[in-house]
Motif scaffolding. Structure first.
Motif, mmCIF file in Angstrom:
data_model
loop_
_atom_site.group_PDB
_atom_site.id
_atom_site.type_symbol
_atom_site.label_atom_id
_atom_site.label_comp_id
_atom_site.label_asym_id
_atom_site.label_seq_id
_atom_site.Cartn_x
_atom_site.Cartn_y
_atom_site.Cartn_z
ATOM 1 N N ALA A 12 0.846 -1.194 0.000
ATOM 2 C CA ALA A 12 0.000 0.000 0.000
ATOM 3 C C ALA A 12 0.881 1.244 0.000
ATOM 4 O O ALA A 12 1.928 1.263 0.648
ATOM 5 C CB ALA A 12 -0.899 0.004 1.226
ATOM 6 N N TYR A 13 0.472 2.270 -0.765
ATOM 7 C CA TYR A 13 1.157 3.572 -0.675
ATOM 8 C C TYR A 13 0.686 4.312 0.576
ATOM 9 O O TYR A 13 1.447 4.987 1.235
ATOM 10 C CB TYR A 13 0.860 4.420 -1.908
ATOM 11 N N GLY A 14 -0.640 4.166 0.841
ATOM 12 C CA GLY A 14 -1.219 4.804 2.026
ATOM 13 C C GLY A 14 -1.997 3.758 2.797
ATOM 14 O O GLY A 14 -1.446 2.756 3.222
ATOM 15 N N PRO A 17 -4.481 -0.923 0.048
ATOM 16 C CA PRO A 17 -3.474 -1.620 -0.760
ATOM 17 C C PRO A 17 -3.639 -1.339 -2.259
ATOM 18 O O PRO A 17 -4.763 -1.293 -2.762
ATOM 19 C CB PRO A 17 -3.732 -3.098 -0.462
ATOM 20 N N ALA A 18 -2.530 -1.115 -2.955
ATOM 21 C CA ALA A 18 -2.543 -1.015 -4.409
ATOM 22 C C ALA A 18 -2.405 -2.416 -5.014
ATOM 23 O O ALA A 18 -2.837 -2.669 -6.139
ATOM 24 C CB ALA A 18 -1.410 -0.114 -4.891
ATOM 25 N N VAL A 19 -1.772 -3.326 -4.244
ATOM 26 C CA VAL A 19 -1.613 -4.733 -4.634
ATOM 27 C C VAL A 19 -1.936 -5.550 -3.391
ATOM 28 O O VAL A 19 -1.407 -5.268 -2.312
ATOM 29 C CB VAL A 19 -0.164 -5.013 -5.100
ATOM 30 N N GLY A 36 -5.091 -5.089 -16.834
ATOM 31 C CA GLY A 36 -6.045 -4.665 -15.819
ATOM 32 C C GLY A 36 -6.411 -3.216 -16.079
ATOM 33 O O GLY A 36 -5.737 -2.546 -16.860
ATOM 34 N N PRO A 37 -7.480 -2.732 -15.445
ATOM 35 C CA PRO A 37 -7.918 -1.355 -15.689
ATOM 36 C C PRO A 37 -6.881 -0.318 -15.245
ATOM 37 O O PRO A 37 -5.886 -0.664 -14.604
ATOM 38 C CB PRO A 37 -9.185 -1.225 -14.841
ATOM 39 N N ASN A 38 -7.141 0.941 -15.571
ATOM 40 C CA ASN A 38 -6.287 2.025 -15.083
ATOM 41 C C ASN A 38 -6.288 2.044 -13.571
ATOM 42 O O ASN A 38 -7.334 1.883 -12.948
ATOM 43 C CB ASN A 38 -6.809 3.388 -15.568
ATOM 44 N N GLY A 39 -5.134 2.228 -12.994
ATOM 45 C CA GLY A 39 -5.043 2.339 -11.536
ATOM 46 C C GLY A 39 -5.231 1.018 -10.815
ATOM 47 O O GLY A 39 -5.481 0.987 -9.617
ATOM 48 N N SER A 40 -5.086 -0.101 -11.530
ATOM 49 C CA SER A 40 -5.354 -1.407 -10.922
ATOM 50 C C SER A 40 -4.117 -2.007 -10.251
ATOM 51 O O SER A 40 -4.189 -3.118 -9.714
ATOM 52 C CB SER A 40 -5.884 -2.377 -11.986
ATOM 53 N N GLY A 41 -2.979 -1.311 -10.340
ATOM 54 C CA GLY A 41 -1.785 -1.791 -9.639
ATOM 55 C C GLY A 41 -0.750 -2.458 -10.538
ATOM 56 O O GLY A 41 0.193 -3.069 -10.038
ATOM 57 N N LYS A 42 -0.885 -2.301 -11.852
ATOM 58 C CA LYS A 42 0.046 -2.971 -12.773
ATOM 59 C C LYS A 42 1.480 -2.445 -12.611
ATOM 60 O O LYS A 42 2.420 -3.224 -12.467
ATOM 61 C CB LYS A 42 -0.408 -2.790 -14.235
ATOM 62 N N THR A 43 1.631 -1.123 -12.661
ATOM 63 C CA THR A 43 2.973 -0.540 -12.518
ATOM 64 C C THR A 43 3.531 -0.862 -11.136
ATOM 65 O O THR A 43 4.712 -1.211 -10.991
ATOM 66 C CB THR A 43 2.918 0.991 -12.731
ATOM 67 N N THR A 44 2.679 -0.776 -10.126
ATOM 68 C CA THR A 44 3.117 -1.083 -8.759
ATOM 69 C C THR A 44 3.619 -2.527 -8.674
ATOM 70 O O THR A 44 4.680 -2.797 -8.103
ATOM 71 C CB THR A 44 1.955 -0.868 -7.775
ATOM 72 N N LEU A 45 2.873 -3.439 -9.298
ATOM 73 C CA LEU A 45 3.273 -4.855 -9.265
ATOM 74 C C LEU A 45 4.608 -5.058 -9.974
ATOM 75 O O LEU A 45 5.484 -5.779 -9.489
ATOM 76 C CB LEU A 45 2.180 -5.717 -9.909
HETATM 77 P P1 ADP Z 1 -1.751 0.959 -13.099
HETATM 78 O O1 ADP Z 1 -0.324 0.795 -13.505
HETATM 79 O O2 ADP Z 1 -2.556 -0.301 -13.225
HETATM 80 O O3 ADP Z 1 -2.431 2.115 -13.774
HETATM 81 P P2 ADP Z 1 -0.640 1.868 -10.569
HETATM 82 O O4 ADP Z 1 0.186 0.757 -10.051
HETATM 83 O O5 ADP Z 1 0.060 2.993 -11.246
HETATM 84 O O6 ADP Z 1 -1.783 1.273 -11.517
HETATM 85 O O7 ADP Z 1 -1.500 2.468 -9.396
HETATM 86 C C1 ADP Z 1 -2.245 1.649 -8.492
HETATM 87 C C2 ADP Z 1 -2.888 2.523 -7.417
HETATM 88 O O8 ADP Z 1 -1.876 3.105 -6.596
HETATM 89 C C3 ADP Z 1 -3.701 3.690 -7.964
HETATM 90 O O9 ADP Z 1 -4.802 3.905 -7.125
HETATM 91 C C4 ADP Z 1 -2.728 4.845 -7.895
HETATM 92 O O10 ADP Z 1 -3.425 6.057 -7.751
HETATM 93 C C5 ADP Z 1 -1.942 4.517 -6.647
HETATM 94 N N1 ADP Z 1 -0.548 5.030 -6.744
HETATM 95 C C6 ADP Z 1 0.347 4.755 -7.724
HETATM 96 N N2 ADP Z 1 1.521 5.359 -7.473
HETATM 97 C C7 ADP Z 1 1.370 6.018 -6.309
HETATM 98 C C8 ADP Z 1 2.229 6.825 -5.506
HETATM 99 N N3 ADP Z 1 3.496 7.050 -5.876
HETATM 100 N N4 ADP Z 1 1.733 7.345 -4.365
HETATM 101 C C9 ADP Z 1 0.455 7.096 -3.983
HETATM 102 N N5 ADP Z 1 -0.404 6.344 -4.682
HETATM 103 C C10 ADP Z 1 0.033 5.807 -5.827
#
Ligand code: ADP
Length: 245
Positions: A12-14, A17-19, A36-45
């Motif tokens: 979780a960033y806050g 959980p993002a993942v 996955g949809p926008n904001g679904s956690g792909k980049t985070t994963l």
């Molecule tokens: P995707 O790549 O699927 O679009 P992200 O992994 O970028 O998704 O984001 C997943 C969730 O985490 C979203 O709700 C996004 O707003 C949040 N998020 C991504 N990066 C940050 C960050 N640096 N700080 C806080 N929240 C973030």
């Protein structure tokens, strides 16, 4: 050989959980599409897989080692979302940038004729031989991605991780780019690709991970296409599936 192994990973960033509780493996030679949809956690994963974030819980191994102990960065080529823009002001030519990828293999920091031939091959493979003497920051987005990949080839990376690499690239160059990825995958380079165009992913990838915070599908592409995972993952946020191809 298992390249990436995630077990019950939560991050979780806050507060939210993002993942959440994601377990999956990427095997050598896989071409994994991460959808996955926008904001679904792909980049985070993807960042978790590469050790750019530490999980709140669960474990991550990269090339068989705990990711926080992994220190052989040359084995990984990473094309981030930012790779196609910016580029900084450091004036290096394409050949210089790609040659830097070769130094990890050069004894005592000296490049042999073979090393220079490897650099030439890498430029040739990605189709930017004629751009070798240009400054990297003068390249178009699509050319720059190719330069990043040539650098990864020069360093003999085994894993290429790409985050929406064709945003802002025209349709024809995009298709050529995905053909390049496929040919690299045929040479046993493992590929992890985030791409919003589902058609591109199901055409090229042999494995799919579909997430929306949690994992909705992880398995071969055929079973993904036959499943309801995509609709379920998108339904969870009410976003529309991008099918245009
Ligand atoms: P995707 O790549 O699927 O679009 P992200 O992994 O970028 O998704 O984001 C997943 C969730 O985490 C979203 O709700 C996004 O707003 C949040 N998020 C991504 N990066 C940050 C960050 N640096 N700080 C806080 N929240 C973030």
């Amino acid at each position: 050989m298992t390249i990436v192994d995630l077990e019950n990973v939560t991050f979780a960033y806050g507060e939210q959980p993002a993942v959440r509780d994601v377990s999956l493996t990427v095997e050598q030679g896989d071409f994994l599409g991460l959808v996955g949809p926008n904001g679904s956690g792909k980049t985070t994963l993807l960042h978790l897989m590469l050790g750019l974030h530490r999980p709140d819980s669960g474990s991550i191994d990269l090339f068989g080692e705990p990711v926080d102990q992994f220190d052989d960065g040359e084995r990984i080529g990473y094309v981030s979302q930012q790779a196609t823009s910016g580029g900084g002001s450091m004036p290096v030519t394409v050949r210089e940038a790609v040659t830097m990828g070769r130094f990890a293999h050069a004894g005592h920091g000296r490049l042999t004729d073979d090393d220079h031939a490897t650099v030439d091959d890498a430029l040739e493979t990605v189709g930017i031989t004629e751009l070798a003497d240009r400054q990297v920051n003068q390249l178009s987005g699509g050319q720059r991605q190719r330069a990043y990949i040539a650098r990864a080839l020069a360093s003999e990376a085994d894993l290429l991780a790409l985050d929406e690499p064709t945003v802002g690239v025209d349709a024809e160059s995009r298709d050529a780019f995905y053909q390049l990825l496929e040919s690299l995958n045929e040479r046993e380079i493992t590929i992890i690709l985030i791409e919003h165009d589902i058609g591109v992913v199901t055409d090229r990838a042999n494995r799919i991970a579909c997430i929306n915070t949690e994992l909705y599908h992880h398995g071969d592409t055929e079973s993904f296409v036959e499943s309801d995972a995509l609709t379920e993952a998108y339904g969870a946020t009410g976003q529309v599936v991008h099918h245009h191809h």
